[in-house]
Design an enzyme around this catalytic site. Structure first.
Site, PDB file in Angstrom:
ATOM      1  N   TYR A 197       5.635  12.480 -23.392  1.00 15.13           N
ATOM      2  CA  TYR A 197       4.909  12.647 -22.133  1.00 15.13           C
ATOM      3  C   TYR A 197       3.908  11.523 -21.903  1.00 15.13           C
ATOM      4  O   TYR A 197       2.830  11.732 -21.361  1.00 15.13           O
ATOM      5  CB  TYR A 197       4.215  14.023 -22.086  1.00 15.13           C
ATOM      6  CG  TYR A 197       5.170  15.151 -22.389  1.00 15.13           C
ATOM      7  CD1 TYR A 197       6.154  15.508 -21.478  1.00 15.13           C
ATOM      8  CD2 TYR A 197       5.114  15.828 -23.603  1.00 15.13           C
ATOM      9  CE1 TYR A 197       7.052  16.525 -21.764  1.00 15.13           C
ATOM     10  CE2 TYR A 197       6.001  16.844 -23.894  1.00 15.13           C
ATOM     11  CZ  TYR A 197       6.968  17.188 -22.974  1.00 15.13           C
ATOM     12  OH  TYR A 197       7.862  18.190 -23.252  1.00 15.13           O
ATOM     13  N   GLY A 198       4.274  10.322 -22.278  1.00 18.82           N
ATOM     14  CA  GLY A 198       3.398   9.177 -22.110  1.00 18.82           C
ATOM     15  C   GLY A 198       3.500   8.532 -20.740  1.00 18.82           C
ATOM     16  O   GLY A 198       2.780   7.590 -20.449  1.00 18.82           O
ATOM     17  N   ASN A 199       4.367   9.025 -19.894  1.00 15.60           N
ATOM     18  CA  ASN A 199       4.665   8.397 -18.604  1.00 15.60           C
ATOM     19  C   ASN A 199       3.510   8.476 -17.616  1.00 15.60           C
ATOM     20  O   ASN A 199       2.815   9.489 -17.535  1.00 15.60           O
ATOM     21  CB  ASN A 199       5.890   9.072 -17.986  1.00 15.60           C
ATOM     22  CG  ASN A 199       7.045   9.107 -18.942  1.00 15.60           C
ATOM     23  OD1 ASN A 199       7.555   8.074 -19.346  1.00 15.60           O
ATOM     24  ND2 ASN A 199       7.459  10.301 -19.344  1.00 15.60           N
ATOM     25  N   ARG A 222       8.043  18.173 -15.394  1.00 10.37           N
ATOM     26  CA  ARG A 222       9.027  17.144 -15.722  1.00 10.37           C
ATOM     27  C   ARG A 222       9.899  16.744 -14.523  1.00 10.37           C
ATOM     28  O   ARG A 222       9.993  15.563 -14.189  1.00 10.37           O
ATOM     29  CB  ARG A 222       9.900  17.642 -16.873  1.00 10.37           C
ATOM     30  CG  ARG A 222      10.962  16.680 -17.293  1.00 10.37           C
ATOM     31  CD  ARG A 222      11.742  17.246 -18.471  1.00 10.37           C
ATOM     32  NE  ARG A 222      12.900  16.441 -18.769  1.00 10.37           N
ATOM     33  CZ  ARG A 222      13.996  16.912 -19.326  1.00 10.37           C
ATOM     34  NH1 ARG A 222      14.073  18.183 -19.655  1.00 10.37           N
ATOM     35  NH2 ARG A 222      15.003  16.125 -19.570  1.00 10.37           N
ATOM     36  N   ASP A 278       7.602   5.744 -20.833  1.00  7.96           N
ATOM     37  CA  ASP A 278       7.734   5.703 -22.287  1.00  7.96           C
ATOM     38  C   ASP A 278       9.162   5.315 -22.675  1.00  7.96           C
ATOM     39  O   ASP A 278      10.041   5.169 -21.809  1.00  7.96           O
ATOM     40  CB  ASP A 278       7.270   7.014 -22.932  1.00  7.96           C
ATOM     41  CG  ASP A 278       8.121   8.225 -22.584  1.00  7.96           C
ATOM     42  OD1 ASP A 278       9.342   8.090 -22.351  1.00  7.96           O
ATOM     43  OD2 ASP A 278       7.556   9.336 -22.572  1.00  7.96           O
ATOM     44  N   HIS A 331       0.828  -1.200   0.000  1.00  6.25           N
ATOM     45  CA  HIS A 331       0.000   0.000   0.000  1.00  6.25           C
ATOM     46  C   HIS A 331       0.870   1.261   0.000  1.00  6.25           C
ATOM     47  O   HIS A 331       1.826   1.358   0.759  1.00  6.25           O
ATOM     48  CB  HIS A 331      -0.895  -0.019   1.246  1.00  6.25           C
ATOM     49  CG  HIS A 331      -1.650   1.237   1.461  1.00  6.25           C
ATOM     50  ND1 HIS A 331      -1.351   2.110   2.471  1.00  6.25           N
ATOM     51  CD2 HIS A 331      -2.680   1.772   0.784  1.00  6.25           C
ATOM     52  CE1 HIS A 331      -2.171   3.128   2.416  1.00  6.25           C
ATOM     53  NE2 HIS A 331      -2.991   2.946   1.398  1.00  6.25           N
TER      54      HIS A 331
END
Length: 138
Positions: A125-127, A103, A30, A22
């Site tokens: 920016y796919g993270n 970022r 990416d 937890h």
């Protein structure tokens, strides 16, 4: 292969998701993300796109119920644009709005992650960072 488990989830990734406790976080990174400089535990998923991996992970992964927002994405640097179709797809999979981080704060948070999954996602920016919650049983 296991029934009911997506074949996109490698044994290593399933083990990692199961080991997490937890409040621990996992990054779906990416292809350009500096994964190895952020975390010692990096899982290779270079053939996968993040939305496909999210669809496989989310049915197995309880998001943290005790924080304001357990989902984070990286916001575009000034002058760049986010892929709105990608963002819409991710929001639909999450079922919520992610918290958008600049970022370097995103990198700082990623350094605290339990693991990073390095995908083949090529969209900028796919993270994504997911924070694990508690699974209740009777």
């Amino acid at each position: 292969m296991l029934k009911g488990i997506s074949p996109l989830l490698s044994p290593e990734l399933l083990k990692t998701l199961s080991e997490m406790g937890h409040g621990e976080m996992i990054v779906l990174a990416d292809a350009n993300f500096p994964a190895r400089s952020c975390c010692d535990r990096v899982i290779d998923a270079s053939g996968l796109k993040i939305p496909d991996l999210l669809r496989a992970v989310m049915p197995l992964f309880e998001l943290d119920q005790y924080v304001k927002n357990p989902v984070f994405m990286m916001q575009a640097v000034s002058g760049d644009k986010l892929d709105e179709a990608y963002m819409k797809e991710c929001r639909e999979i999450f079922g919520r709005e992610p918290e958008m981080l600049e970022r370097f704060p995103f990198y700082d948070l990623a350094q605290k992650a339990y693991a990073i999954v390095q995908t083949g996602e090529t969209r900028q920016y796919g993270n994504v960072i997911l924070m694990k919650g508690v699974i209740y049983t009777e």
